[in-house]
Write a protein that holds these residues in place. Structure first.
Motif, PDB file in Angstrom:
ATOM      1  N   PHE A  82      30.205  14.807  17.416  1.00  0.00           N
ATOM      2  CA  PHE A  82      30.704  13.447  17.207  1.00  0.00           C
ATOM      3  C   PHE A  82      31.722  13.096  18.299  1.00  0.00           C
ATOM      4  O   PHE A  82      32.908  13.381  18.167  1.00  0.00           O
ATOM      5  N   PRO A  83      31.297  12.455  19.388  1.00  0.00           N
ATOM      6  CA  PRO A  83      32.266  12.047  20.412  1.00  0.00           C
ATOM      7  C   PRO A  83      33.028  10.806  19.980  1.00  0.00           C
ATOM      8  O   PRO A  83      32.496   9.979  19.207  1.00  0.00           O
ATOM      9  N   LEU A  84      34.234  10.667  20.444  1.00  0.00           N
ATOM     10  CA  LEU A  84      35.036   9.494  20.094  1.00  0.00           C
ATOM     11  C   LEU A  84      34.353   8.210  20.538  1.00  0.00           C
ATOM     12  O   LEU A  84      34.480   7.160  19.899  1.00  0.00           O
ATOM     13  N   THR A  85      33.583   8.276  21.616  1.00  0.00           N
ATOM     14  CA  THR A  85      32.923   7.087  22.139  1.00  0.00           C
ATOM     15  C   THR A  85      31.754   6.623  21.267  1.00  0.00           C
ATOM     16  O   THR A  85      31.158   5.580  21.544  1.00  0.00           O
ATOM     17  N   THR A  86      31.423   7.370  20.215  1.00  0.00           N
ATOM     18  CA  THR A  86      30.404   6.911  19.272  1.00  0.00           C
ATOM     19  C   THR A  86      30.767   5.542  18.706  1.00  0.00           C
ATOM     20  O   THR A  86      29.895   4.737  18.395  1.00  0.00           O
ATOM     21  N   HIS A  87      32.050   5.269  18.586  1.00  0.00           N
ATOM     22  CA  HIS A  87      32.500   3.991  18.044  1.00  0.00           C
ATOM     23  C   HIS A  87      32.554   2.890  19.093  1.00  0.00           C
ATOM     24  O   HIS A  87      33.145   1.835  18.861  1.00  0.00           O
ATOM     25  N   GLY A  88      31.950   3.137  20.252  1.00  0.00           N
ATOM     26  CA  GLY A  88      31.827   2.100  21.271  1.00  0.00           C
ATOM     27  C   GLY A  88      33.163   1.584  21.766  1.00  0.00           C
ATOM     28  O   GLY A  88      34.065   2.368  22.090  1.00  0.00           O
TER      29      GLY A  88
END
Length: 368
Positions: A82-88
């Motif tokens: 789960f990368p932090l950038t998953t939340h765009g």
């Protein structure tokens, strides 16, 4: 009870499926089986504007649980993908923030864009910052796992801080799905299970920690993008969120913010402030009452202060006004609410200490 109709009307970023893809790929599973199980027909690669509904996310979470190998808690393995950038843009807004405090405020303001299944709010108490996560919809058998992912997702910002946080903790209202030591080793902080609230707690001084990738220009660009998304999404209330934050901060500091001081802090006239929050479907007196009740809930849970004192600290004129507002919001008087929460906590602890019969077995039906 799970309502499929309600879940199908919730919208989530398609990027969440990339976590499942990564997990499935690592385990040698067929990615198309994931899509078939969830009833998803999307082009490859995903387009950033595509979405999935709540029912599809519920099925995806169940699939992830089924393919997680035995051993460590599923959350630990899930969050490794789960990368932090998953939340765009929200993830990018956090990474480019000047401080952890700014990143947290951005997450609280714009979280409804990507996570309509939960509400998040901040409470400051005794030198600590409590970010409380409240479930708004029933996702059935995956409720606990889903809650864990939402509570711990903001912790993915830790590698972007210039220094380590000491004294942080995660609190979950359910029991662990594995060895608690595995949770703590994976995240590097304390986990408290069968807690009174779902939340992560940080020492207030940690909010001043700078981020290593801070960029004012990029931060403002992401903020402008998110503001546009708020306008397009309708129903999101960024100004209301900011007013709530200021009102809460004033309560913590034992101050009262009138309309003039609030408007000054927000760089607008009192008339404009009133008009804009009315446009977001609320009023300043209503926000004062809601914030006061939320702050009182924290004091009722975390302290043994008498009701009259809590009423004063929460900004109410007297205990009677406080009790009326509290019952209107929660359906219970402050005293009964406190007793019910403590009784629930005692029951959870008792259940945790009850030995499990040797004949009890757990089973998990494999996803097709």
């Amino acid at each position: 009870m799970v309502s499929e109709r309600v879940l199908r009307h919730l919208t989530f970023p398609v990027q969440y499926l990339e976590i499942g893809e990564s997990l499935a790929r690592e385990g040698g599973h067929d990615l198309q089986a994931l899509y078939r199980y969830c009833g998803i027909d999307l082009p490859t690669p995903f387009m950033p504007w595509q979405t999935i509904n709540g029912k599809q996310l519920q099925l995806a979470l169940a699939y992830f649980l089924n393919i997680c190998p035995a051993g460590r808690p599923p959350l630990v393995m899930f969050m490794e993908h789960f990368p932090l950038t998953t939340h765009g843009p929200i993830g990018m807004l956090a990474i480019t923030s000047a401080t952890l405090g700014e990143a947290l405020q951005g997450a609280l303001t714009y979280a409804p864009l990507v996570m309509p299944a939960f509400g998040m709010r901040r409470q400051d108490l005794g030198g600590e910052v409590h970010t409380i996560v409240e479930r708004r919809h029933d996702f059935g058998a995956v409720n606990d796992f889903f809650t864990e992912t939402v509570v711990t997702a903001p912790l993915k910002i830790m590698p972007f801080l210039t220094e380590k946080i000491d004294g942080a903790s995660v609190h979950l209202m359910h029991g662990p799905t594995g060895d608690p030591a595995d949770y703590e080793a994976a995240f590097g902080l304390k986990f408290v299970f069968n807690a009174r609230q779902n939340k992560f707690v940080l020492p207030a001084k940690a909010l001043d920690i700078p981020l290593i990738a801070r960029s004012r220009a990029s931060h403002l660009l992401m903020k402008a993008t998110l503001e546009q998304q708020c306008v397009a999404a309708h129903g999101l209330k960024p100004l209301t969120q900011e007013v709530r934050r200021l009102l809460h901060a004033a309560l913590v500091q034992k101050q009262v913010l009138d309309a003039d001081r609030l408007a000054q802090a927000l760089a607008m006239s009192p008339r404009t402030l009133s008009r804009r929050i009315k446009g977001e479907g609320t009023t300043l007196p209503q926000l004062r009452s809601e914030v006061g009740v939320e702050y009182a809930e924290m004091l009722l849970l975390q302290t043994e202060r008498p009701i009259a004192q809590i009423a004063q600290l929460a900004g109410f004129a007297d205990a009677a006004a406080f009790s009326r507002a509290f019952k209107r919001t929660t359906g219970q008087t402050p005293s009964l609410w406190r007793l019910s929460r403590k009784a629930s906590e005692i029951s959870s602890v008792a259940a945790l200490l009850t030995p499990v019969p040797e004949s009890t077995t757990l089973s998990c039906k494999a996803a097709p």
